[in-house]
Design a protein around this motif. Structure first.
Motif, PDB file in Angstrom:
ATOM      1  N   TYR A  49      42.617  25.413 -40.509  1.00 13.76           N
ATOM      2  CA  TYR A  49      43.081  23.776 -40.356  1.00 13.76           C
ATOM      3  C   TYR A  49      44.175  23.753 -41.445  1.00 13.76           C
ATOM      4  CZ  TYR A  49      39.418  22.858 -37.219  1.00 13.76           C
ATOM      5  OH  TYR A  49      38.162  23.046 -36.162  1.00 13.76           O
ATOM      6  N   ASP A  63      37.132  30.730 -40.550  1.00 14.04           N
ATOM      7  CA  ASP A  63      36.304  29.871 -40.225  1.00 14.04           C
ATOM      8  C   ASP A  63      35.350  29.584 -41.397  1.00 14.04           C
ATOM      9  OD1 ASP A  63      34.355  31.661 -39.621  1.00 14.04           O
ATOM     10  OD2 ASP A  63      33.905  31.032 -37.804  1.00 14.04           O
ATOM     11  N   SER A  64      34.372  28.298 -41.146  1.00 11.10           N
ATOM     12  CA  SER A  64      33.498  28.081 -42.409  1.00 11.10           C
ATOM     13  C   SER A  64      32.507  29.102 -42.682  1.00 11.10           C
ATOM     14  CB  SER A  64      32.829  27.108 -41.785  1.00 11.10           C
ATOM     15  OG  SER A  64      33.324  26.042 -41.757  1.00 11.10           O
ATOM     16  N   ASN A 137      28.935  21.640 -42.704  1.00 10.94           N
ATOM     17  CA  ASN A 137      29.736  20.413 -42.902  1.00 10.94           C
ATOM     18  C   ASN A 137      29.086  19.302 -43.606  1.00 10.94           C
ATOM     19  OD1 ASN A 137      30.915  22.260 -41.379  1.00 10.94           O
ATOM     20  ND2 ASN A 137      32.532  20.657 -40.548  1.00 10.94           N
ATOM     21  N   SER A 152      29.639  26.420 -36.900  1.00 11.68           N
ATOM     22  CA  SER A 152      29.634  26.729 -35.531  1.00 11.68           C
ATOM     23  C   SER A 152      29.587  28.276 -34.916  1.00 11.68           C
ATOM     24  CB  SER A 152      30.818  25.779 -35.210  1.00 11.68           C
ATOM     25  OG  SER A 152      32.006  26.334 -35.784  1.00 11.68           O
TER      26      SER A 152
HETATM   27  P1  13P Z   1      34.387  26.162 -38.122  1.00 11.30           P
HETATM   28  O1  13P Z   1      35.374  26.311 -39.250  1.00 11.30           O
HETATM   29  O2  13P Z   1      33.246  26.644 -38.141  1.00 11.30           O
HETATM   30  O3  13P Z   1      35.248  26.425 -36.873  1.00 11.30           O
HETATM   31  O4  13P Z   1      34.432  24.519 -37.940  1.00 11.30           O
HETATM   32  C1  13P Z   1      35.576  23.643 -38.034  1.00 11.30           C
HETATM   33  C2  13P Z   1      35.568  22.477 -38.810  1.00 11.30           C
HETATM   34  O5  13P Z   1      35.370  21.395 -38.506  1.00 11.30           O
HETATM   35  C3  13P Z   1      35.671  22.790 -40.338  1.00 11.30           C
HETATM   36  O6  13P Z   1      35.886  21.439 -40.868  1.00 11.30           O
END
Ligand code: 13P
Ligand code: SF4
Length: 338
Positions: A49, A63-64, A137, A152
């Motif tokens: 992001y 991703d996370s 998160n 996720s």
């Molecule tokens: P992921 O990185 O697990 O897809 O989660 C998205 C998100 O909202 C991270 O803040």
């Protein structure tokens, strides 16, 4: 002397979250960041992001789940975390001897903010026989109150690892929790939190967009609300969405998640058409305002002055680490990470 004054000023500004003092506009930030990485033995980990320029200077984009794993095994002296606070905090929890920097300390998360530890503690006390699975998160305080963390990308496997008769509290994302209840058939008790970015997609506008692009598939992050997930052709973490667009034979996608991911999707499949899902407001974008607080300028400044740094009290770190370690062990056993 001037340098020390500037560094102090940076630290102060960093605390306030305004770490972009005027810098020479002719400076080649890409070159400078590459130089600082080498000189300081630093790596840049970036979430999907982040803005495109930051993704382009990152040593790892993910991703996370991927980011947590990379942070755990990082050998560099400095981890520059281009993401939000809970992600940088997770890096510090997993790799405490490294200096972990976050370009803007104000890069928070509405989802993490939706679960204050004092209220969550009271909520948890109402369900003494439940175990707590928390989405990554969340703050270190919530992690310390949890039994297992999930992302996720691994949530289903994490839930499946818990015996069917064991009741579960899931926090903090009610949308992801409801989706997982449906997928796994569990009846997890859900904390009432949500992500401000994934909650704003408009079903009506997506449906209209679908009429204009009948060939486009809707792909969505599981943090989205149920009506959006119901019409999605594919649901997954950011990494899973990216992989799907690379492997699928489709040529167009309406993407219901933060817009930053479109940079990698477009790079990997330049011939395909990626359309950001429209939000339910007058703004045409669905950027995460927290993620987008980081800029290339702030990234450069935080590497130059090694601030703001993530610091954590050791007892909290150890308590928060346990459920993350469980998550990583389950994910490894399930073959989700190497
Ligand atoms: P992921 O990185 O697990 O897809 O989660 C998205 C998100 O909202 C991270 O803040
Ligand atoms: Fe938090 Fe949502 Fe932004 Fe992710 S996209 S950092 S969950 S507010």
């Amino acid at each position: 002397m001037a340098d020390i004054n500037i560094a102090n000023a940076q630290l102060e500004l960093g605390k306030k979250g305004f770490l972009d003092l005027a810098i020479d506009p002719t400076m080649d930030l890409f070159k400078e960041i590459a130089r600082l990485k080498k000189e300081k033995n630093a790596i840049v980990l970036a979430h999907y992001y982040q803005e495109a320029d930051i993704q382009d200077v990152a040593d790892y984009i993910g991703d996370s789940l991927g980011l947590a794993q990379q942070a755990e095994k990082a050998q560099a002296d400095i981890i520059v975390f281009a993401g939000v606070h809970f992600m940088a905090e997770t890096a510090k929890i997993l790799n405490p001897t490294k200096k972990v920097l976050l370009p803007d300390l104000n890069a928070g998360c509405s989802l993490a903010d939706s679960a204050p530890a004092d209220l969550f503690k009271k909520f948890k006390a109402k369900y003494p026989d439940h175990i707590v699975i928390s989405y990554i998160n969340c703050t270190a305080d919530i992690k310390a109150l949890s039994d297992i963390i999930c992302t996720s990308g691994n949530a289903e496997k994490i839930i499946e690892s818990v015996p069917a008769e064991t009741p579960i509290i899931f926090a903090p994302d009610k949308n992801l929790g409801a989706y997982l209840n449906k997928k796994t058939g569990r009846k997890m008790v859900l904390w009432n939190g949500a992500c401000m970015v994934h909650e704003i997609f408009s079903l009506e506008k997506i449906s209209k967009l679908k009429l204009r692009h009948p060939e486009a598939k809707v792909i969505a992050h599981p943090e989205c609300e149920e009506p959006i997930l119901r019409i999605a052709d594919f649901i997954g973490s950011t990494t899973q969405l990216l992989k799907y667009t690379q492997q699928d034979s489709g040529q167009a996608y309406i993407v219901a998640t933060e817009t930053g991911i479109l940079h990698q999707m477009q790079k990997a499949s330049p011939e395909k058409n990626f359309i950001p899902a429209p939000p339910d407001n007058s703004c045409a974008c669905n950027d995460c305002p927290h993620m987008k607080l980081n800029t290339l300028e702030k990234l450069y400044l935080c590497m130059e002055y090694e601030a703001p740094e993530i610091l954590m009290e050791e007892n909290l770190r150890l308590a928060a680490k346990k459920p993350i370690d469980r998550m990583l062990a389950i994910s490894r056993a399930a073959g989700l990470i190497g």
